[in-house]
Design an enzyme around this catalytic site. Sequence first.
Site, PDB file in Angstrom:
ATOM      1  N   GLN A  39       0.856  -1.174   0.000  1.00 29.08           N
ATOM      2  CA  GLN A  39       0.000   0.000   0.000  1.00 29.08           C
ATOM      3  C   GLN A  39       0.896   1.229   0.000  1.00 29.08           C
ATOM      4  O   GLN A  39       1.997   1.217   0.558  1.00 29.08           O
ATOM      5  CB  GLN A  39      -0.947   0.003   1.208  1.00 29.08           C
ATOM      6  CG  GLN A  39      -2.064  -1.029   1.075  1.00 29.08           C
ATOM      7  CD  GLN A  39      -2.954  -1.084   2.300  1.00 29.08           C
ATOM      8  OE1 GLN A  39      -2.575  -1.668   3.307  1.00 29.08           O
ATOM      9  NE2 GLN A  39      -4.125  -0.465   2.213  1.00 29.08           N
ATOM     10  N   SER A  40       0.428   2.337  -0.571  1.00 28.49           N
ATOM     11  CA  SER A  40       1.314   3.462  -0.907  1.00 28.49           C
ATOM     12  C   SER A  40       1.779   4.242   0.297  1.00 28.49           C
ATOM     13  O   SER A  40       2.920   4.705   0.334  1.00 28.49           O
ATOM     14  CB  SER A  40       0.604   4.399  -1.900  1.00 28.49           C
ATOM     15  OG  SER A  40       0.324   3.711  -3.102  1.00 28.49           O
ATOM     16  N   THR A  41       0.951   4.442   1.299  1.00 27.64           N
ATOM     17  CA  THR A  41       1.306   5.308   2.432  1.00 27.64           C
ATOM     18  C   THR A  41       1.061   4.582   3.741  1.00 27.64           C
ATOM     19  O   THR A  41       0.297   3.599   3.808  1.00 27.64           O
ATOM     20  CB  THR A  41       0.489   6.606   2.404  1.00 27.64           C
ATOM     21  OG1 THR A  41      -0.907   6.298   2.533  1.00 27.64           O
ATOM     22  CG2 THR A  41       0.713   7.366   1.090  1.00 27.64           C
ATOM     23  N   GLN A  44      -2.604   4.676   4.695  1.00 29.65           N
ATOM     24  CA  GLN A  44      -3.419   3.636   4.080  1.00 29.65           C
ATOM     25  C   GLN A  44      -3.224   2.301   4.787  1.00 29.65           C
ATOM     26  O   GLN A  44      -4.171   1.525   4.945  1.00 29.65           O
ATOM     27  CB  GLN A  44      -3.061   3.507   2.601  1.00 29.65           C
ATOM     28  CG  GLN A  44      -3.465   4.697   1.756  1.00 29.65           C
ATOM     29  CD  GLN A  44      -3.042   4.542   0.302  1.00 29.65           C
ATOM     30  OE1 GLN A  44      -2.365   3.581  -0.052  1.00 29.65           O
ATOM     31  NE2 GLN A  44      -3.434   5.503  -0.518  1.00 29.65           N
ATOM     32  N   GLY A  80       3.718   1.061   2.776  1.00 32.76           N
ATOM     33  CA  GLY A  80       3.991   2.482   2.978  1.00 32.76           C
ATOM     34  C   GLY A  80       4.905   3.086   1.944  1.00 32.76           C
ATOM     35  O   GLY A  80       5.328   4.231   2.095  1.00 32.76           O
TER      36      GLY A  80
END
Length: 727
Positions: A39-41, A44, A80
């Site tokens: 997941q990107s961040t 999230q 992340g």
Amino acid sequence: MTPMPSCRKAGPVMNTAPQASSKVSAAHLRRGAYLYVRQSTIKQVLTNTESALRQYDLRGRAIAFGWSSDQIIVIDIDQGHSGASAADREGFQRLTADVGMGKAGIVLGLECSRLARNNADWHRLLEICALSGTLICDEDGLYDPRDFNDRMLLGMKGQLSEAELHFLRSRMRGGILSKARRGELITPLPIGLAYDAAGHAGPDPDTSIQQAVTHLFTTFAATGSAHAVVKTFNDAGLLFPRRHRKGPRKGELDWAPLAHSAVLRILHNPRYAGVFCFGRHRDRADGDGTYIRQIKPREEWISFIPGAHPGYITVDEFEANQTRLAECAAAHGTDRRKGPPREGPALLQGIIICGRCGNRMTVRYHVRRGLELPDYVCQRSMVEHAGQICQALPGASLDAAIGQLMIATLTPLAAEAALTVAAELEQRAGYASQLRAAAVERARYHADLTRRRYLAVDPANRLVADTLEADWNDKLRALADARDDYDKASGASTSPDDSQRERIRALAADFPALWNNPATPMRERKRLIRLLLTDATLIKTSDGITVHVRFPGSQVSTLDLPLPLNAWQQRQTPQPTISLIDQLLNEHTYGQTAQILAQQAITSGEGHPFTTSRLRACCDRYQLRSHYQRLRETGLLTLDEISSQLAAHPSSIKRWYRLGLITGRLADDRGTCLYHPGQTRPTPAQAEDTGKTLGNTHRSGRSYHPGLGGPLPGIASAPRHTAHATS
């Protein structure tokens, strides 16, 4: 590698048995199944837990295809991290390496954007999977990269994923640009500026920070050089504030010595002029994944809104500072234009142009008789093409001529210029005093704060009390040091009082005296030159030097100067001195002539006083006849010749000369005499009577040289004859 959550039941699996039977082989099942979770961040990861569960549920898809649970390898260490690049994703790099080594039979991901949002990374993974025969599975189905149709479909999905990333960025970027064009975007402010409670930018409420920034701009306006600003601060022992932008001390303020890079950042930042700007920089990706920041031209900025908030300088002053900085940078370029005024004696440093090739001339220095003198040299052709020097000449006479032109030009404005400089120096001293006073106040505040902390602690808690006591002592020492610096600087202050201002006004009324005053720094003379002159073009010919001086407004003044003398010509004794020596040698010897020249303070061409040996060498160089030769040319006889004429022994001739019975002239400094021809032999009675009279004269103490008519002019006493008479 993270264990798969075991508390959730695998989701429904679509019927892919016919497809799986045709694509999944025994060779695939002998290798591992790699499940990639990302997941990107961090936000999230913490909030969008359902997305993570959906990705972990793909284990059921692998089991349905025939892989066992212990063959499934979950890679989720990239949580992340954005999928825009593979540079910082350790998990994706491990996945690519294992696929390339043939360890993976299938790669599972919720969608292709989880694996990569960059087409370069995505297609590289597809190519490696095709070479190793690895399958790719997502929520929609199973794909074989070696199959044309599957590979085309996977390529389209990668393009859609990258397009989705573009749209996401465009939405976020669009809102930022919209606010930036209105000047309402909240951006980090440089040191000296801060936001108030309403979100409006302005000077920092800390007066010590305001004074430090104000003093920096004032010093640059006076010196015109970022390096000179750093030198001024460090020489005065002044510190400059800086705020931490990241790390555990983010937002904290420190005071440290001023750095050259900090001065340039402040001078180039238009926020200090009250201008809201956005889009000044461009970040360019390097080959190793890092980004290089570049400054864009002014016309490419997204917004430039003057008067958006209060500043330290005006927009006009900001533009003038940019022009000065550009000139300083050009001084280190190929053209060598302008540059800040330095301390060297070359008055036209940076503004002199060769009249032959049009290039800027550089400056060299040489020392003569303890003085540093400039030379102007046009050496571009020699440096770049190994050619000859275009022009070169000593600059002392040229600088003197330009100085006389300055005196004639600036005399009406001398008073105003001198008073402005005096006011500027006083203002700068006041700013420095305010900064030192602010440092004392800041040290006093920290000392009081540590004192209150020490008094608030329980005295029985010695571990804490000892630490706070040591901290209090450190702050007290810092306060004492700040007070000492302030007292020393206040005691050494050179601010002019009323009487000194009157003296400055009186001196300013006579600008030539101010210009020729040895105490006037060369840097200030150069600053005056640059205020009045644009440049000077030099043309050297066999007849002389022509200098075209250009003033602002294209007005030109032409100076015709003689060629400077060569070194051997400058060392020559002046012709008037040679004529005087020639005249004195008619009546005097070398020693007598040297004494007369010393009494009149006449020196040689090299500036040395004349001695007998130096005068004899000078006469040999200029072919001047000695006093002995001149007397011989008039017909005077030597001792042997007069002895033959009078038929007497040389000792008798000397005695008769000493008694004054025969006449002669002193011919050199060794006591050699030459005698007049045609004299008669004296009788013994004359010699006896004259000897008695001469003896009485010697006993009276008077100095008298027979044959010379009395004492020599300008000489205390005449040299006595060295020979002794014999009877």
